[in-house]
Write a protein that holds these residues in place. Structure first.
Motif, PDB file in Angstrom:
ATOM      1  N   TYR A 133     -13.984   4.878  -6.989  1.00 42.59           N
ATOM      2  CA  TYR A 133     -12.677   5.549  -6.951  1.00 42.59           C
ATOM      3  C   TYR A 133     -11.684   4.881  -7.892  1.00 42.59           C
ATOM      4  O   TYR A 133     -10.802   5.538  -8.462  1.00 42.59           O
ATOM      5  CB  TYR A 133     -12.145   5.664  -5.521  1.00 42.59           C
ATOM      6  N   MET A 184     -11.270  10.394  -3.089  1.00 45.66           N
ATOM      7  CA  MET A 184     -12.278   9.351  -2.868  1.00 45.66           C
ATOM      8  C   MET A 184     -11.752   8.159  -2.083  1.00 45.66           C
ATOM      9  O   MET A 184     -12.528   7.389  -1.527  1.00 45.66           O
ATOM     10  CB  MET A 184     -12.809   8.854  -4.221  1.00 45.66           C
ATOM     11  N   LEU A 185     -10.432   7.965  -2.052  1.00 41.78           N
ATOM     12  CA  LEU A 185      -9.947   6.740  -1.423  1.00 41.78           C
ATOM     13  C   LEU A 185      -9.587   6.908   0.046  1.00 41.78           C
ATOM     14  O   LEU A 185      -9.464   5.928   0.775  1.00 41.78           O
ATOM     15  CB  LEU A 185      -8.782   6.136  -2.220  1.00 41.78           C
ATOM     16  N   VAL A 186      -9.448   8.163   0.517  1.00 41.13           N
ATOM     17  CA  VAL A 186      -9.062   8.314   1.920  1.00 41.13           C
ATOM     18  C   VAL A 186     -10.289   8.205   2.824  1.00 41.13           C
ATOM     19  O   VAL A 186     -11.416   8.375   2.387  1.00 41.13           O
ATOM     20  CB  VAL A 186      -8.322   9.646   2.191  1.00 41.13           C
ATOM     21  N   LYS A 187     -10.017   7.893   4.097  1.00 39.22           N
ATOM     22  CA  LYS A 187     -11.090   7.777   5.081  1.00 39.22           C
ATOM     23  C   LYS A 187     -11.154   9.062   5.902  1.00 39.22           C
ATOM     24  O   LYS A 187     -10.123   9.649   6.216  1.00 39.22           O
ATOM     25  CB  LYS A 187     -10.791   6.604   6.028  1.00 39.22           C
ATOM     26  N   GLY A 188     -12.360   9.469   6.261  1.00 44.48           N
ATOM     27  CA  GLY A 188     -12.519  10.658   7.085  1.00 44.48           C
ATOM     28  C   GLY A 188     -12.211  11.919   6.294  1.00 44.48           C
ATOM     29  O   GLY A 188     -12.048  11.882   5.068  1.00 44.48           O
ATOM     30  N   ARG A 193     -10.222  -9.788  -9.872  1.00 44.30           N
ATOM     31  CA  ARG A 193     -10.375  -8.753  -8.845  1.00 44.30           C
ATOM     32  C   ARG A 193     -10.174  -7.363  -9.444  1.00 44.30           C
ATOM     33  O   ARG A 193     -10.876  -6.421  -9.106  1.00 44.30           O
ATOM     34  CB  ARG A 193      -9.348  -8.959  -7.728  1.00 44.30           C
ATOM     35  N   LYS A 253     -16.896  -1.930 -10.199  1.00 45.34           N
ATOM     36  CA  LYS A 253     -17.722  -1.773  -8.999  1.00 45.34           C
ATOM     37  C   LYS A 253     -17.322  -0.616  -8.094  1.00 45.34           C
ATOM     38  O   LYS A 253     -18.134  -0.111  -7.335  1.00 45.34           O
ATOM     39  CB  LYS A 253     -17.650  -3.067  -8.165  1.00 45.34           C
ATOM     40  N   ARG A 254     -16.049  -0.222  -8.131  1.00 44.23           N
ATOM     41  CA  ARG A 254     -15.577   0.750  -7.149  1.00 44.23           C
ATOM     42  C   ARG A 254     -15.368   2.101  -7.814  1.00 44.23           C
ATOM     43  O   ARG A 254     -14.417   2.265  -8.594  1.00 44.23           O
ATOM     44  CB  ARG A 254     -14.248   0.308  -6.528  1.00 44.23           C
ATOM     45  N   VAL A 265       0.833  -1.201   0.000  1.00 37.56           N
ATOM     46  CA  VAL A 265       0.000   0.000   0.000  1.00 37.56           C
ATOM     47  C   VAL A 265       0.872   1.257   0.000  1.00 37.56           C
ATOM     48  O   VAL A 265       0.593   2.229  -0.706  1.00 37.56           O
ATOM     49  CB  VAL A 265      -0.970  -0.023   1.201  1.00 37.56           C
ATOM     50  N   LEU A 300      -3.918  -6.648  -5.695  1.00 38.63           N
ATOM     51  CA  LEU A 300      -5.101  -7.470  -5.979  1.00 38.63           C
ATOM     52  C   LEU A 300      -4.760  -8.870  -6.469  1.00 38.63           C
ATOM     53  O   LEU A 300      -5.491  -9.815  -6.224  1.00 38.63           O
ATOM     54  CB  LEU A 300      -6.006  -6.765  -6.987  1.00 38.63           C
TER      55      LEU A 300
END
Lengths: 302, 214
Positions: free
Chosen positions: B128, B178-182, B118, B125-126, B55, B113
């Protein structure tokens, strides 16, 4: 309701001698050093032996947004948090509400080793040898009244010691919640140590919740308040994004996060070329906890 | 006694810079870009990117691509508003960016992936991932036509085609948001910088003319 957690060991669980000796050494070292902490025998949560991740992995790769959103931010910044003195306010629907000093809690609890899988909602996982006590024991200390249905938790909020809280990444303080039966389940613990050592600040010192069948963010860190209620309490990630984070947040390979699949996970520490592993229903604790959710539509109550 | 310091004007400073830059070749950008990818992979393989290198590698490569998109988008405003001429480096910036985007994509598809199924499922489906892949797709014709032959043969259409950079940069920044949280500032800063660079290209005079004609 809550029975003590009992071992269900099979022949498959016999720990390899080297690992066993290693563990005795760790325990002996910890006992020698700490003196006070009394450790139970290693428990198998499932009919398979789990190999804990190295201390280095567990304490250098953390999500603790109060210290920054980077995975290494908590390890760098969390030393600023003062964890002594510490007390936990237990209030709401309890018989003996009040401030419980951390030492007083420890004096009354039995510290055990619990080797649990830890699965983050971001689809990575590790195995952590926690030391801690069952949350049920702490709740019984305060005396849960018969009208209590939920337990709410709150993390300490000190902007001067927690640089991440100076930006509103989330609505601080961090709050979490469990249904009472989840909280009283014998797998649910309050962890105070890892590998027999005091839990490091970046992992939620001095005490944190660990609910091994739920995504990691449910296992709230550095707890200062526990409130028994009769209503489902608000939870931080649900408040931030209700479509992505439900109240239950049970590990479930069949219910995807809205932005990524939860069918498989990346096991920390495998390096650049490690294969993804399939994610297990309830993170491998299906036998123990599936009955809590009997008849519930888990795609709706995610 | 020190020599008296001659007053230096901004214009003369820029002129000197332009003269000096003429002697700087653009080609080292390519070995540098490949070298940086190789260095990151080596760091990842040897523990330099922490305990979850896959990551971290994706993130580092993605950010490198965004930095170079921004650098490429800055060339025209710098020339127009400051007189600094970096035009000869723009192709190298663009192609280096493309190298990072391809490496970013491969790190995600191959190391993370690990299966075509995948990868495809995520692309459809995603959102971002869809946005990121759209940005990547837009860059492919740009990379393929980043050569003198294409410029000669496409003529005016080459400039039109290469305006796709604007869309690719926006998609890249939105992909990150779009991919980060919060609520996180870093990806928003990337988007803000890109928006500012795009706004600087708007020429009010021309726009007004177009409206009058329209």
């Amino acid at each position: 309701m809550a029975r003590r957690w009992t071992n269900r060991l099979t022949e498959n669980d016999i720990t390899p001698e080297a690992a066993f000796l290693n563990r005795r050494q760790i325990m002996a070292g910890a006992l020698g050093a700490a003196g006070a902490s009394l450790m139970g025998l290693p428990q198998a949560a499932h009919a398979e032996a789990l190999t804990p991740h190295p201390w280095e992995d567990i304490t250098s790769y953390n999500n603790y947004y109060e210290f920054g959103t980077g995975k290494d931010d908590p390890a760098q910044n969390a030393h600023q948090l003062t964890t002594a003195p510490w007390s936990v306010t237990i209030d709401g629907l309890v018989e003996r509400p009040g401030q419980y000093a951390f030492e007083d809690i420890l004096a009354k609890m039995t510290i055990e080793e619990r080797i649990y899988r830890f699965r983050c909602v971001e689809a990575w996982s590790m195995v952590v040898p926690w030391n801690g006590f069952e949350l049920a024991d702490l709740l019984n200390l305060a005396g849960v009244t018969s009208d209590a249905k939920y337990v709410a938790f709150e993390t300490v909020l000190r902007p001067e010691e927690m640089p991440g809280t100076r930006t509103r990444v989330l609505d601080w303080p961090y709050v979490e919640g469990l249904r009472l039966d989840e909280a009283m389940h014998p797998l649910t613990i309050m962890a105070t140590g890892i590998y027999g050592r005091d839990i490091p600040n970046q992992n939620g010192a001095p005490l944190r919740l660990v609910v091994p069948w739920k995504y990691g963010f449910k296992s709230i860190k550095s707890v200062v308040r526990i409130t028994l209620t009769d209503k489902e309490p608000p939870t931080s990630w649900n408040k931030a994004n209700a479509r992505e984070y439900g109240f239950y947040s049970n590990v479930n390979p069949e219910v995807d996060h809205r932005r990524w699949s939860q069918a498989s996970e990346r096991v920390i520490g495998g390096g650049l070329f490690a294969k993804r592993q399939p994610t297990l229903m309830f993170n491998g604790y299906e036998d123990e906890v599936a009955s809590l959710y009997k008849g519930m539509d888990l795609t709706r109550f995610f | 006694m020190a020599d008296p310091v001659a007053p230096v004007s901004f214009t003369s400073l820029i002129e000197t810079a332009n003269l000096q830059l003429r002697r700087v070749p653009a080609w080292p950008a390519y070995p540098l870009a490949f070298g940086y990818v190789g260095w990151l992979v080596w760091l990842g393989a040897t523990g330099g990117l922490g305990v979850e290198p896959v990551v971290a590698l994706q993130r580092a490569l993605g950010e490198a691509a965004l930095y170079l998109l921004i650098a490429g988008l800055a060339v025209t405003p710098l020339r127009r508003h400051a007189g600094l001429n970096l035009l000869k480096f723009r192709r190298a910036l663009g192609l280096s960016c493309f190298i990072f985007v391809v490496a970013h994509f491969l790190a995600w598809a191959v190391l993370d992936l690990q299966s075509l199924g995948r990868v495809w499922a995520d692309i459809v489906k995603r959102p971002y991932i869809t946005v990121g892949m759209a940005g990547f797709a837009l860059l492919i014709p740009l990379a393929l036509t980043s050569n003198n032959w294409s410029i000669r043969h496409l003529g005016a259409r080459w400039r039109q085609l290469h305006r796709l950079t604007y869309a690719a940069a926006l998609l890249g920044a939105v992909h990150y948001i779009m991919l980060v949280k919060g609520f996180q500032m870093r990806p928003l800063i990337f988007l803000a910088v890109i928006l500012i660079l795009l706004l600087l290209r708007l020429r009010p005079g021309r726009l007004a003319m177009r409206f009058q004609r329209g």
